[in-house]
Design a protein around this motif. Structure first.
Motif, PDB file in Angstrom:
ATOM      1  N   ASP A  84       0.698  -1.185   0.019  1.00 44.33           N
ATOM      2  CA  ASP A  84       0.071   0.163   0.115  1.00 44.33           C
ATOM      3  C   ASP A  84       0.741   1.369   0.077  1.00 44.33           C
ATOM      4  O   ASP A  84       0.318   2.319   0.061  1.00 44.33           O
ATOM      5  N   GLY A  85       2.217   1.013  -0.101  1.00 43.18           N
ATOM      6  CA  GLY A  85       3.203   2.100   0.104  1.00 43.18           C
ATOM      7  C   GLY A  85       3.506   2.597   1.334  1.00 43.18           C
ATOM      8  O   GLY A  85       4.498   3.816   1.423  1.00 43.18           O
ATOM      9  N   GLY A  86       3.132   2.054   2.311  1.00 44.45           N
ATOM     10  CA  GLY A  86       3.572   2.436   3.623  1.00 44.45           C
ATOM     11  C   GLY A  86       5.146   2.022   3.885  1.00 44.45           C
ATOM     12  O   GLY A  86       5.461   1.058   3.238  1.00 44.45           O
ATOM     13  N   VAL A  87       5.909   2.837   4.308  1.00 43.59           N
ATOM     14  CA  VAL A  87       7.140   2.896   4.860  1.00 43.59           C
ATOM     15  C   VAL A  87       7.494   2.544   6.459  1.00 43.59           C
ATOM     16  O   VAL A  87       6.788   3.100   6.909  1.00 43.59           O
ATOM     17  N   PHE A  88       8.223   1.379   6.670  1.00 43.03           N
ATOM     18  CA  PHE A  88       8.405   1.064   8.114  1.00 43.03           C
ATOM     19  C   PHE A  88       9.721   0.859   8.419  1.00 43.03           C
ATOM     20  O   PHE A  88      10.463   0.447   7.603  1.00 43.03           O
ATOM     21  N   LEU A  89      10.197   1.301   9.590  1.00 38.93           N
ATOM     22  CA  LEU A  89      11.408   0.760  10.083  1.00 38.93           C
ATOM     23  C   LEU A  89      11.192  -0.374  11.345  1.00 38.93           C
ATOM     24  O   LEU A  89      10.049  -0.351  11.570  1.00 38.93           O
ATOM     25  N   PHE A  90      12.219  -0.786  11.731  1.00 40.59           N
ATOM     26  CA  PHE A  90      11.955  -2.092  12.711  1.00 40.59           C
ATOM     27  C   PHE A  90      13.084  -1.884  13.847  1.00 40.59           C
ATOM     28  O   PHE A  90      13.954  -1.645  13.899  1.00 40.59           O
ATOM     29  N   ARG A  91      12.242  -1.285  14.816  1.00 43.34           N
ATOM     30  CA  ARG A  91      13.016  -1.031  16.364  1.00 43.34           C
ATOM     31  C   ARG A  91      13.944   0.073  16.032  1.00 43.34           C
ATOM     32  O   ARG A  91      15.139  -0.237  16.884  1.00 43.34           O
ATOM     33  N   LEU A 120      16.182  11.232   9.815  1.00 47.10           N
ATOM     34  CA  LEU A 120      16.080   9.883   9.358  1.00 47.10           C
ATOM     35  C   LEU A 120      14.684   9.916   8.284  1.00 47.10           C
ATOM     36  O   LEU A 120      14.585   9.312   7.216  1.00 47.10           O
ATOM     37  N   THR A 121      13.635  10.266   9.062  1.00 49.00           N
ATOM     38  CA  THR A 121      12.361  10.448   8.438  1.00 49.00           C
ATOM     39  C   THR A 121      12.312  11.363   7.282  1.00 49.00           C
ATOM     40  O   THR A 121      11.636  10.655   6.225  1.00 49.00           O
ATOM     41  N   THR A 122      12.950  12.243   7.476  1.00 46.45           N
ATOM     42  CA  THR A 122      12.933  13.383   6.152  1.00 46.45           C
ATOM     43  C   THR A 122      13.639  12.691   4.903  1.00 46.45           C
ATOM     44  O   THR A 122      13.239  12.545   3.758  1.00 46.45           O
ATOM     45  N   LEU A 123      14.786  11.813   5.374  1.00 43.10           N
ATOM     46  CA  LEU A 123      15.633  11.213   4.262  1.00 43.10           C
ATOM     47  C   LEU A 123      14.763  10.236   3.616  1.00 43.10           C
ATOM     48  O   LEU A 123      14.813   9.995   2.517  1.00 43.10           O
ATOM     49  N   LEU A 124      14.022   9.412   4.220  1.00 42.40           N
ATOM     50  CA  LEU A 124      13.442   8.529   3.750  1.00 42.40           C
ATOM     51  C   LEU A 124      12.119   8.875   2.962  1.00 42.40           C
ATOM     52  O   LEU A 124      11.758   8.308   2.086  1.00 42.40           O
ATOM     53  N   GLY A 351       4.841  -4.061  19.317  1.00 42.31           N
ATOM     54  CA  GLY A 351       5.154  -2.715  18.896  1.00 42.31           C
ATOM     55  C   GLY A 351       6.576  -2.260  18.388  1.00 42.31           C
ATOM     56  O   GLY A 351       7.056  -1.437  18.739  1.00 42.31           O
ATOM     57  N   TRP A 352       7.052  -3.238  17.578  1.00 45.82           N
ATOM     58  CA  TRP A 352       8.457  -2.961  17.069  1.00 45.82           C
ATOM     59  C   TRP A 352       8.397  -2.160  15.477  1.00 45.82           C
ATOM     60  O   TRP A 352       9.284  -1.404  15.339  1.00 45.82           O
ATOM     61  N   ARG A 353       7.176  -2.033  15.002  1.00 48.67           N
ATOM     62  CA  ARG A 353       7.182  -1.344  13.620  1.00 48.67           C
ATOM     63  C   ARG A 353       7.188   0.000  13.945  1.00 48.67           C
ATOM     64  O   ARG A 353       6.490   0.621  14.807  1.00 48.67           O
ATOM     65  N   TYR A 354       7.931   0.875  13.189  1.00 47.61           N
ATOM     66  CA  TYR A 354       7.825   2.356  13.352  1.00 47.61           C
ATOM     67  C   TYR A 354       7.539   2.735  12.023  1.00 47.61           C
ATOM     68  O   TYR A 354       8.126   2.707  11.043  1.00 47.61           O
ATOM     69  N   GLU A 355       6.426   3.293  11.770  1.00 46.05           N
ATOM     70  CA  GLU A 355       5.843   3.969  10.584  1.00 46.05           C
ATOM     71  C   GLU A 355       6.358   5.368  10.102  1.00 46.05           C
ATOM     72  O   GLU A 355       6.486   6.184  10.888  1.00 46.05           O
ATOM     73  N   ILE A 356       6.808   5.458   9.012  1.00 47.02           N
ATOM     74  CA  ILE A 356       7.256   6.734   8.496  1.00 47.02           C
ATOM     75  C   ILE A 356       6.354   7.449   7.687  1.00 47.02           C
ATOM     76  O   ILE A 356       5.584   7.151   6.871  1.00 47.02           O
ATOM     77  N   LYS A 357       5.958   8.888   8.353  1.00 46.19           N
ATOM     78  CA  LYS A 357       4.876   9.332   7.904  1.00 46.19           C
ATOM     79  C   LYS A 357       5.348  10.892   7.432  1.00 46.19           C
ATOM     80  O   LYS A 357       6.534  11.252   7.547  1.00 46.19           O
TER      81      LYS A 357
END
Length: 357
Positions: A84-91, A120-124, A351-357
């Motif tokens: 769906d185009g969502g971007v996630f980091l892991f922990r 990091l969020t802006t870069l991604l 709760g390990w996923r961290y969504e990039i918004k």
């Protein structure tokens, strides 16, 4: 420390993108880099304005202390994209905390938390098209810090540079590997920097690993420096052993890296009713288990590879081959569960996923 710094991130976008020239089906790990990078210097006792700029070469003085005294630390992270185009980091907080722990051990200044996560969020978000969806695809993220002071006196630097670069990635290791158990060389020692992701730790591994490769092995399982009787890590990864239906891995210490994948696999094992013991492991225990048929699996665990199964090992000139278990192996079960969480294909009850918004 992070509260001391206010956000003033400067962004300079690349005029053109390199992405059209990238063959995402044929990537060599760590050879291709995205359009932008994050950079922030430490000067006069303060972190300066953080910046995101087009990826480019750097000019540094030959006397920069990083070249002479090895003040350099890094981290390894990944970003994942779902369909769906969502971007996630892991922990990611674990990686942030660990790079600051590494910095402290090498007498380097810790990096502000808000600078790290905003950068990091802006870069991604700028380079999100470089993240390909699908299990096995990811964007490898390399935060690192180096000493840049121009001086060859043997002392900590006065100036530092913190950076983040990104590289699209597929699987790091393919298939299984054979390993050599170290009898002479050690990865780290008590009181040293084995727990830190210091660049020198990895450079020191290259020579003994090259000797193992000449014998037909891909990696080394490191043993303790004092006696060479306890198993510690495999190559650049933490290592797990399965005896009968129990997973065993060494406890973290000042010699063993506190791996994010390692601690996540321990929790996933518990979540899936797999018995997991964290304790010292003797080489003789593993050799005996191989001889009597109770040694079922050995695998390395780390960010780049997630899990790398080991098909056999050599110790004291004798080769021990592990049985083929297939899809019912703990390595396959745990890897699939880890990847499903990372790629937003399964519930994330921890709760390990961290969504990039």
């Amino acid at each position: 420390m992070s509260n001391k710094y206010t956000s003033n991130l400067h962004i300079e976008k690349a005029k053109t993108s390199k992405i059209k020239d990238v063959d995402f089906d044929n990537l060599n790990f760590g050879r291709t880099f995205t359009d932008h990078m994050f950079i922030c210097d430490y000067v006069n006792g303060e972190w300066q304005q953080p910046k995101i700029i087009p990826y480019q070469a750097m000019s540094m003085d030959p006397s920069a202390r990083v070249f002479h005294y090895g003040q350099a630390v890094f981290e390894g992270m990944k970003a994942y994209k779902d369909y769906d185009g969502g971007v996630f980091l892991f922990r990611p907080k674990e990686n942030f905390n660990r790079i600051n722990k590494s910095c402290a051990r090498l007498a380097m200044p810790e990096f502000p938390e808000n600078y790290f996560f905003e950068g990091l969020t802006t870069l991604l978000n700028l380079d999100k098209e470089w993240i390909q969806p699908g299990v096995g695809n990811s964007l490898y993220i390399r935060p690192f810090a180096i000493a840049i002071d121009s001086a060859i006196a043997a002392a900590p630097s006065d100036s530092y540079r913190f950076m983040i670069i990104c590289s699209p990635a597929k699987a790091y290791y393919k298939g299984t590997v054979k390993v050599l158990i170290a009898e002479e060389f050690s990865r780290s020692a008590n009181g040293g920097v084995g727990f830190a992701k210091a660049a020198g730790n990895y450079a020191a591994q290259f020579y003994p690993t090259s000797l193992a490769q000449k014998k037909g092995y891909q990696q080394v399982i490191w043993t303790d420096a004092d006696t060479h009787t306890f198993l510690e890590e495999a190559g650049t990864m933490n290592v797990f052993f399965r005896i009968n239906d129990t997973l065993i891995t060494a406890p973290i210490s000042d010699r063993i890296l506190d791996g994010v994948t390692r601690k996540s696999l321990i929790q996933l094992a518990k979540d899936n009713n797999i018995n997991c013991e964290v304790r010292p492991i003797k080489v003789t225990e593993i050799v005996e288990a191989s001889k009597n048929g109770t040694l079922k699996e050995i695998f390395g665990a780390g960010t780049a590879a997630v899990i790398s199964p080991i098909e056999g090992f050599e110790y004291k000139d004798t080769y021990y081959e592990l049985p083929e278990i297939g899809d019912h192996s703990y390595s396959s079960i745990l890897k699939n569960k880890m990847l499903s969480i990372q790629h937003n294909l399964a519930d994330d009850k921890n709760g390990w996923r961290y969504e990039i918004k």
